[in-house]
Enzyme design. Structure first.
Site, PDB file in Angstrom:
ATOM      1  N   TRP A  51     -19.789  17.196   8.833  1.00 58.40           N
ATOM      2  CA  TRP A  51     -18.814  16.696   7.872  1.00 58.40           C
ATOM      3  C   TRP A  51     -18.949  17.432   6.545  1.00 58.40           C
ATOM      4  CZ3 TRP A  51     -18.161  10.649   7.971  1.00 58.40           C
ATOM      5  CH2 TRP A  51     -17.697  10.282   9.241  1.00 58.40           C
TER       6      TRP A  51
ATOM      7  N   LYS B  89     -14.035  18.170   9.449  1.00 59.27           N
ATOM      8  CA  LYS B  89     -15.078  18.220  10.484  1.00 59.27           C
ATOM      9  C   LYS B  89     -15.187  19.642  10.992  1.00 59.27           C
ATOM     10  CE  LYS B  89     -14.498  13.445  11.699  1.00 59.27           C
ATOM     11  NZ  LYS B  89     -13.367  12.666  12.171  1.00 59.27           N
TER      12      LYS B  89
ATOM     13  N   GLU C 139      -5.582  -3.243  -1.897  1.00 55.21           N
ATOM     14  CA  GLU C 139      -6.140  -4.371  -1.149  1.00 55.21           C
ATOM     15  C   GLU C 139      -7.225  -5.120  -1.925  1.00 55.21           C
ATOM     16  OE1 GLU C 139      -5.527  -1.358  -0.026  1.00 55.21           O
ATOM     17  OE2 GLU C 139      -4.962  -1.336   2.094  1.00 55.21           O
TER      18      GLU C 139
ATOM     19  N   THR D 291       0.861  -1.180   0.000  1.00 53.09           N
ATOM     20  CA  THR D 291       0.000   0.000   0.000  1.00 53.09           C
ATOM     21  C   THR D 291       0.901   1.236   0.000  1.00 53.09           C
ATOM     22  OG1 THR D 291      -0.017   0.033   2.383  1.00 53.09           O
ATOM     23  CG2 THR D 291      -1.793  -1.181   1.328  1.00 53.09           C
TER      24      THR D 291
HETATM   25  P1  AMP Z   1      -4.262   2.675  -3.673  1.00 57.45           P
HETATM   26  O1  AMP Z   1      -4.301   1.422  -2.908  1.00 57.45           O
HETATM   27  O2  AMP Z   1      -2.983   3.415  -3.562  1.00 57.45           O
HETATM   28  O3  AMP Z   1      -4.688   2.516  -5.080  1.00 57.45           O
HETATM   29  O4  AMP Z   1      -5.320   3.655  -3.006  1.00 57.45           O
HETATM   30  C1  AMP Z   1      -6.671   3.292  -2.858  1.00 57.45           C
HETATM   31  C2  AMP Z   1      -7.475   4.506  -2.516  1.00 57.45           C
HETATM   32  O5  AMP Z   1      -7.491   5.405  -3.633  1.00 57.45           O
HETATM   33  C3  AMP Z   1      -8.924   4.229  -2.251  1.00 57.45           C
HETATM   34  O6  AMP Z   1      -9.138   3.780  -0.945  1.00 57.45           O
HETATM   35  C4  AMP Z   1      -9.551   5.593  -2.511  1.00 57.45           C
HETATM   36  O7  AMP Z   1      -9.396   6.449  -1.404  1.00 57.45           O
HETATM   37  C5  AMP Z   1      -8.725   6.114  -3.643  1.00 57.45           C
HETATM   38  N1  AMP Z   1      -9.418   5.869  -4.924  1.00 57.45           N
HETATM   39  C6  AMP Z   1      -9.196   4.888  -5.804  1.00 57.45           C
HETATM   40  N2  AMP Z   1     -10.010   5.025  -6.867  1.00 57.45           N
HETATM   41  C7  AMP Z   1     -10.775   6.105  -6.645  1.00 57.45           C
HETATM   42  C8  AMP Z   1     -11.830   6.769  -7.354  1.00 57.45           C
HETATM   43  N3  AMP Z   1     -12.233   6.369  -8.543  1.00 57.45           N
HETATM   44  N4  AMP Z   1     -12.394   7.852  -6.782  1.00 57.45           N
HETATM   45  C9  AMP Z   1     -11.984   8.302  -5.577  1.00 57.45           C
HETATM   46  N5  AMP Z   1     -11.005   7.743  -4.869  1.00 57.45           N
HETATM   47  C10 AMP Z   1     -10.415   6.648  -5.392  1.00 57.45           C
END
Ligand code: AMP
Length: 547
Positions: free
Chosen positions: A446, A441, A332, A185
């Site tokens: 929110w 917040k 994940e 991650t």
């Molecule tokens: P990563 O594991 O680095 O790809 O990050 C995942 C996170 O990216 C998710 O939990 C979201 O917060 C954000 N994310 C991924 N796709 C989108 C999307 N289409 N719109 C908004 N946030 C997204």
């Protein structure tokens, strides 16, 4: 119970390899090198080279379960490791070349990488953290640029490494539940955590990525993964293309808008995928030079990784006839979890409603299930208004992290807590309002930063907007907006407020705007709000003191 009587055929990546060789040997794989030359190859050649790589890894002593790391841009040899390492029983671990060397050292040690395959153009980066990595025994160098100086004693040239091997390999029969890939991650808070994809999870994910109502990768497609292969397996596109036999186009390190547009036009790309910042740049360039690039082959641009603003989706369609598919996923979740398509039953609705569906994060793809829960754990109604944390489950959702870190992300009843705050409407479309740590917040209420960003990015002068929480003496937190203006354009705080005020309650409007040349980003191209808060968290307090 009457038992089913079907074969228990293992769902492994080996099948993708064999299939590519059997049916698609002539189909092309094109890779762009750092010096911009294009290298053309075929799936037939790819198969033979992948078999040789497996033989060479075996010769080196790589055994089932061993981690083979990559520190590479998107290109064919990276794809060879993507398939070859897992199919010979090892595990490919993609290192994110945008991370700080110390973080890379931490991750490579944590994953206990045994071999690392490094682009020669990235050797300077590798050498910055090589000393920290205790587990790596061998360094295989991909000759993507001319050599500079002598290789060190542990470094082996990739071509010399695979040359002595046969172009067939006795692929072992693998347990479909064994590990195929590890991705970490991005860890903007705390240490990055390892997510271990199995062959089974990757195969099932690939089948769904090729489903017509998701990304729908087909043999006739030409797929350009702009998203790096170190970012959540390039959203599964390399595997999808190999399974389907699609032509693959790899961009190498050149991810700037003109280079990408040149490649899309020259190779007649039909599906291209990347994060919103890439597409914002491309749209701006297309608007400046309408008609300069022939993009008529494009069937879909897939945008994900962070929220795609409606103005971006609409701009591509209305001004350039290009369809955008907005998808949500996480490291994940292997990673595709949800995807935004306008359901057939909604296809006769007005354009604004349809854009609302396309700009949402969509609804779960087959075999992924979604729900959102309140702070006390209650499951919330799908009314389009109630905000809660998104939870998902399915065969390609992590059930735990590598070395069992972060157990609190997994619920007792078998769901994964995403950390994304969403609303879900009656049709099932979910809308991300924030990462839970980015929620603003204000006096107990929110405020959604994503909604404000989307509205601001529909202003003609705004290229990018990131809204984040600044500390406030009375309201605890208030929204502050970081703005990047388009080249040659201007906008004031009052103009920006006037542009969005009809869409929001008054208390949602940002207290102030800061104009920047570039918004700080994470290693995977998302707005780095922790940095914005670090830089401007006290902006309103200082203003108060000044007033
Ligand atoms: P990563 O594991 O680095 O790809 O990050 C995942 C996170 O990216 C998710 O939990 C979201 O917060 C954000 N994310 C991924 N796709 C989108 C999307 N289409 N719109 C908004 N946030 C997204």
């Amino acid at each position: 119970m009457l038992a089913g009587r079907m074969m228990d055929f293992p769902l492994t990546l080996t099948h993708f390899l064999e299939r590519a060789r059997t049916f698609f040997g002539r189909n092309e794989i094109v890779s762009r090198l750092p010096d911009k030359t294009l290298v053309r190859s075929t799936y037939g050649d790819f198969y033979r080279r992948t078999a040789k790589l497996a033989g060479a890894l075996h010769r080196l002593g790589v055994r089932p379960g061993d981690r083979v790391a990559t520190l590479s841009w998107n290109h064919q040899r990276h794809l060879e490791v993507y398939l070859g390492a897992p199919a010979m029983g090892a595990v490919v671990h993609t290192l994110n070349l945008r991370l700080h060397p110390n973080e890379l050292g931490y991750i490579a040690n944590h994953a206990e990488d045994k071999v690392v395959v490094v682009d020669r153009s990235l050797l300077p980066l590798w050498r910055k953290f090589a000393d920290q990595v205790r587990s790596v025994r061998h360094v295989i160098v991909v000759p993507d640029c001319p050599a500079q100086g002598e290789p060190t004693s542990t470094e082996i040239d990739y071509e010399e490494f695979i040359a002595p091997e046969k172009d067939e390999y006795p692929w072992p029969s693998l347990d479909e539940r064994s590990a195929a890939m590890i991705c970490y991650t991005s860890g903007t808070t705390g240490n990055p955590k390892g997510v271990v994809y199995s062959h089974r999870s990757t195969v099932l994910h690939t089948l769904v990525v090729c489903n017509a109502d998701t990304i729908g990768v087909r043999e006739a497609d030409t797929v350009l993964p702009v998203v790096p292969m170190f970012h959540a397996a390039a959203w599964g596109l390399p595997y999808a293309a190999v399974m389907a036999g699609s032509k693959l186009v790899f961009p190498g390190p050149h991810l700037d808008p003109p280079s990408l547009l040149d490649l899309i036009a020259a190779e007649k790309v039909t599906i291209a995928a990347g994060v919103p910042t890439i597409w914002l740049g491309i749209l701006q360039l297309l608007d400046q030079h309408p008609g300069k690039w022939n993009l008529s082959a494009i069937r879909s641009t897939v945008i994900g990784g962070s929220a795609a603003p409606p103005a971006l989706i609409d701009g591509f369609k209305s001004r350039h006839g290009i369809d955008v598919t907005h998808a949500w996923g996480m490291t994940e979740t292997n990673p595709v979890g949800t995807l935004a398509r306008v359901k057939h039953a909604l296809s006769d609705r007005d354009e604004a409603t349809k854009l609302g569906c396309k700009a949402s994060q969509g609804y779960a793809v087959p075999f992924v299930e979604q729900r959102h829960v309140g702070e006390d754990g209650t499951i919330l109604p799908w009314d389009g208004e109630t905000m809660g944390e998104l939870e998902v489950r399915g065969p390609w959702v992590a059930s735990s992290y590598f070395s069992d870190e972060g157990p609190d992300r997994f619920t007792a009843d078998g769901w994964f807590k995403t950390g994304d705050v969403v609303t879900i409407d009656r049709e099932g479309y979910l809308r991300i309002t924030d990462r839970s740590k980015d929620v603003i917040k204000s006096g107990g209420e929110w405020i959604s930063s994503v909604a404000l960003e989307n509205a601001l990015m529909s202003h003609p002068a705004v290229l990018e907007a990131a809204v984040f929480a600044a500390r406030h003496p009375k309201w605890t937190e208030r929204p502050l907006a970081a703005i990047v203006l388009k080249e040659g354009k201007a906008a004031t705080r009052d103009e920006l407020n006037a542009h969005i005020e009809s869409k929001f309650a008054k208390f949602w409007l940002p207290d102030d705007y800061v104009f920047m040349a570039q918004i700080p980003r994470t290693s995977t191209g998302k707005f780095l709000k922790t940095k914005l808060r670090e830089l401007y968290g006290d902006h309103l307090e200082k203003q108060g003191a000044a007033e």
